[in-house]
Scaffold this active site. Structure first.
Site, mmCIF file in Angstrom:
data_model
loop_
_atom_site.group_PDB
_atom_site.id
_atom_site.type_symbol
_atom_site.label_atom_id
_atom_site.label_comp_id
_atom_site.label_asym_id
_atom_site.label_seq_id
_atom_site.Cartn_x
_atom_site.Cartn_y
_atom_site.Cartn_z
ATOM 1 N N ARG A 59 -14.932 -9.131 7.019
ATOM 2 C CA ARG A 59 -14.192 -7.880 7.271
ATOM 3 C C ARG A 59 -13.415 -7.967 8.576
ATOM 4 O O ARG A 59 -12.483 -7.216 8.804
ATOM 5 C CB ARG A 59 -15.130 -6.665 7.245
ATOM 6 C CG ARG A 59 -14.425 -5.337 7.463
ATOM 7 C CD ARG A 59 -15.199 -4.137 6.943
ATOM 8 N NE ARG A 59 -16.598 -4.192 7.237
ATOM 9 C CZ ARG A 59 -17.149 -3.966 8.448
ATOM 10 N NH1 ARG A 59 -16.382 -3.652 9.465
ATOM 11 N NH2 ARG A 59 -18.444 -4.057 8.619
ATOM 12 N N TYR A 112 8.265 5.802 0.616
ATOM 13 C CA TYR A 112 7.251 5.600 -0.405
ATOM 14 C C TYR A 112 6.417 6.880 -0.537
ATOM 15 O O TYR A 112 5.950 7.430 0.466
ATOM 16 C CB TYR A 112 6.384 4.404 -0.024
ATOM 17 C CG TYR A 112 5.380 4.066 -1.080
ATOM 18 C CD1 TYR A 112 5.785 3.491 -2.272
ATOM 19 C CD2 TYR A 112 4.040 4.349 -0.897
ATOM 20 C CE1 TYR A 112 4.862 3.198 -3.260
ATOM 21 C CE2 TYR A 112 3.115 4.058 -1.881
ATOM 22 C CZ TYR A 112 3.534 3.484 -3.065
ATOM 23 O OH TYR A 112 2.624 3.205 -4.035
ATOM 24 N N ASP A 183 8.925 0.045 7.618
ATOM 25 C CA ASP A 183 8.438 -0.453 6.332
ATOM 26 C C ASP A 183 9.574 -1.258 5.707
ATOM 27 O O ASP A 183 10.601 -0.711 5.295
ATOM 28 C CB ASP A 183 8.027 0.721 5.436
ATOM 29 C CG ASP A 183 7.380 0.258 4.121
ATOM 30 O OD1 ASP A 183 7.725 -0.836 3.646
ATOM 31 O OD2 ASP A 183 6.561 1.010 3.575
ATOM 32 N N LYS A 208 4.383 -6.255 -3.477
ATOM 33 C CA LYS A 208 5.714 -6.270 -4.079
ATOM 34 C C LYS A 208 6.338 -7.668 -3.965
ATOM 35 O O LYS A 208 5.797 -8.607 -4.506
ATOM 36 C CB LYS A 208 6.574 -5.188 -3.430
ATOM 37 C CG LYS A 208 5.852 -3.837 -3.271
ATOM 38 C CD LYS A 208 5.464 -3.211 -4.597
ATOM 39 C CE LYS A 208 4.528 -2.006 -4.430
ATOM 40 N NZ LYS A 208 4.967 -0.984 -3.487
HETATM 41 C C1 LIG Z 1 4.336 0.019 -2.763
HETATM 42 C C2 LIG Z 1 4.793 0.425 -1.437
HETATM 43 C C3 LIG Z 1 3.892 0.850 -0.451
HETATM 44 C C4 LIG Z 1 2.412 0.946 -0.711
HETATM 45 O O1 LIG Z 1 1.885 -0.317 -0.993
HETATM 46 P P1 LIG Z 1 0.568 -0.562 -1.905
HETATM 47 O O2 LIG Z 1 0.394 -2.032 -1.797
HETATM 48 O O3 LIG Z 1 0.863 -0.054 -3.276
HETATM 49 O O4 LIG Z 1 -0.532 0.219 -1.248
HETATM 50 C C5 LIG Z 1 4.394 1.191 0.780
HETATM 51 N N1 LIG Z 1 5.720 1.146 1.036
HETATM 52 C C6 LIG Z 1 6.604 0.758 0.110
HETATM 53 C C7 LIG Z 1 8.049 0.728 0.441
HETATM 54 C C8 LIG Z 1 6.183 0.388 -1.154
HETATM 55 O O5 LIG Z 1 7.084 0.018 -2.082
#
Ligand SMILES: *Cc1c(COP(=O)(O)O)cnc(C)c1O
Length: 398
Positions: A59, A112, A183, A208
């Site tokens: 962890r 998001y 992000d 992604k």
């Molecule tokens: C999918 C996504 C998230 C969240 O990610 P997870 O891996 O699904 O928790 C955050 N920001 C963006 C831009 C995303 O496309």
């Protein structure tokens, strides 16, 4: 070597262990949860954790995450990276680590959905939140308060691919004594390196494009070493959303082809969006790489690759969504993005404004000006563009 390695080389080589005869040529997957400890080197509490401490308990850190973290840091041009179990764990870990009661947080009002909804829970911890249109620098500038500690933006922003000017917002944040987190899930380090533009933290949903194959959840924060180690102690170890070793290993492998995949995703997104601009019933196509994107100039300045995400508006969207879900053969009618296979999903404006974004007045109008009654968000895969266009054409036909 004198000259810095190019991204295509870094993506394959960063994080590999030193070559030793008889050892595997790739980093093995290590599922162990604990590691032999040296009582002189490591204490029992996370607060004793030194920056260069050996692995101790999974962890805290483990070899598969460590290798991935090195690769991510190098790709984004950061000193250090920290991985999490998901993108949401990365964002929420960073925000909860950086902010405390009495602080003020500025967040992009289009982002998001999970992040927008999480931001609205922060007042229960005594954290004030302002959601702003991050594409409008005057609105951003006006949102700062003496207590503002963190600004969080997303560019391109889900689902309307609205961009934010990272360098300009970094300047505003720093002038106000705040930090900026970006992000960059949709841009990936192949398109944009927010740290070089002045951001303090880059966040990715590794689920992604980084993973790229739709088979592992993960998240990461990249930034300065001291800040990332503090994040590890406070947010990773104590909140506990650690990336599992197999997911780390899959994402490391996915990253090896990130530069080539992003080139293919962007080529396909351009071909599909160019075709959609002439398709019957389509009233609007939003792709940062098209001259028709309202911020195309910023896209050219800030993105080396326009990524594989595009959105479009079509008459009678809800009925079309039902038809696409029934008739598409190659493109999957499904959420998520950044996978080898093309994905499409319809996002009705009324639902999104009322639930995730809770936008009203001028902000709701600004969103509606982009999205109409709803957008189809299309994640262009790496298949043949002509095949994808033919699939969309047959499914869109009434
Ligand atoms: C999918 C996504 C998230 C969240 O990610 P997870 O891996 O699904 O928790 C955050 N920001 C963006 C831009 C995303 O496309």
């Amino acid at each position: 070597m004198g000259t810095p390695l190019k991204p295509a080389t870094t993506a394959v080589h960063a994080g590999l262990s030193e070559p030793r005869p008889g050892e595997p040529v790739l980093n093995p997957l290590v599922p162990a949860t604990s590691y032999y400890a040296d009582p002189d080197v490591i204490g029992f509490s996370a607060s004793d954790l030194g920056d260069d401490a050996p692995h101790f308990y999974a962890r805290w850190s483990h070899p598969s995450a460590a290798a991935l973290e090195q690769r991510l840091a190098r790709l984004d041009g950061g000193e250090a990276a920290l991985t999490f179990a998901s993108g949401m764990a990365a964002v929420s870990g960073l925000v909860l680590h950086k902010l405390q009661a009495g602080d003020h947080f500025i967040v992009s009002n289009v982002c998001y959905a999970g992040v927008a909804e999480f931001a609205r829970t922060l007042p229960k911890y005594g954290i004030a939140v302002t959601a702003v249109d991050a594409s409008d620098l005057v609105s951003v500038a006006n949102a700062f308060r003496p207590e503002t500690k963190l600004v969080h933006i997303e560019t391109p922003a889900n689902p309307i691919l609205r961009l934010a000017d990272i360098a300009a917002i970094a300047q505003l944040a720093h002038a106000a004594g705040a930090e900026l987190s970006v992000d960059s899930t949709m841009a990936t380090p192949i398109a944009t390196k927010p740290l070089e533009l002045g951001a303090d933290f880059v966040v990715h949903s590794l689920t992604k494009y980084a993973c790229g194959h739709g088979d592992a959840l993960g998240g990461a924060v990249i930034g300065r070493r001291g800040a990332i180690e503090a994040l590890r102690r406070d947010a990773l170890i104590h909140l506990g959303a650690v990336l599992n070793p197999f997911a780390a290993w899959l994402i490391s492998r996915g990253l090896e082809t990130l530069p080539q995949r992003m080139a293919a995703h962007a080529d396909n997104a351009r071909a599909i969006s160019t075709w959609l601009e002439t398709a019957p019933g389509v009233t609007r196509v939003i792709y940062p790489g098209l001259p028709s994107h309202p911020q195309h100039e910023l896209a050219q300045r800030q993105m080396k690759n326009f990524s594989g995400m595009l959105s479009f508006v079509i008459n009678d969207g809800e009925a079309v969504a039902r038809r696409l879900a029934r008739k598409l053969k190659l493109v999957a009618y499904a959420v998520s993005l950044g996978k080898t296979r093309s994905l499409i999903f319809h996002i009705p404006t009324d639902d999104l404004l009322r639930t995730s974004f809770a936008l009203e007045g001028r902000d709701a109008e600004a969103y509606r000006a982009w999205a109409g009654d709803g957008v189809f968000r299309l994640s262009a895969g790496i298949e043949d563009a002509g095949d994808i266009i033919a699939d969309l054409e047959q499914a869109l036909a009434p």
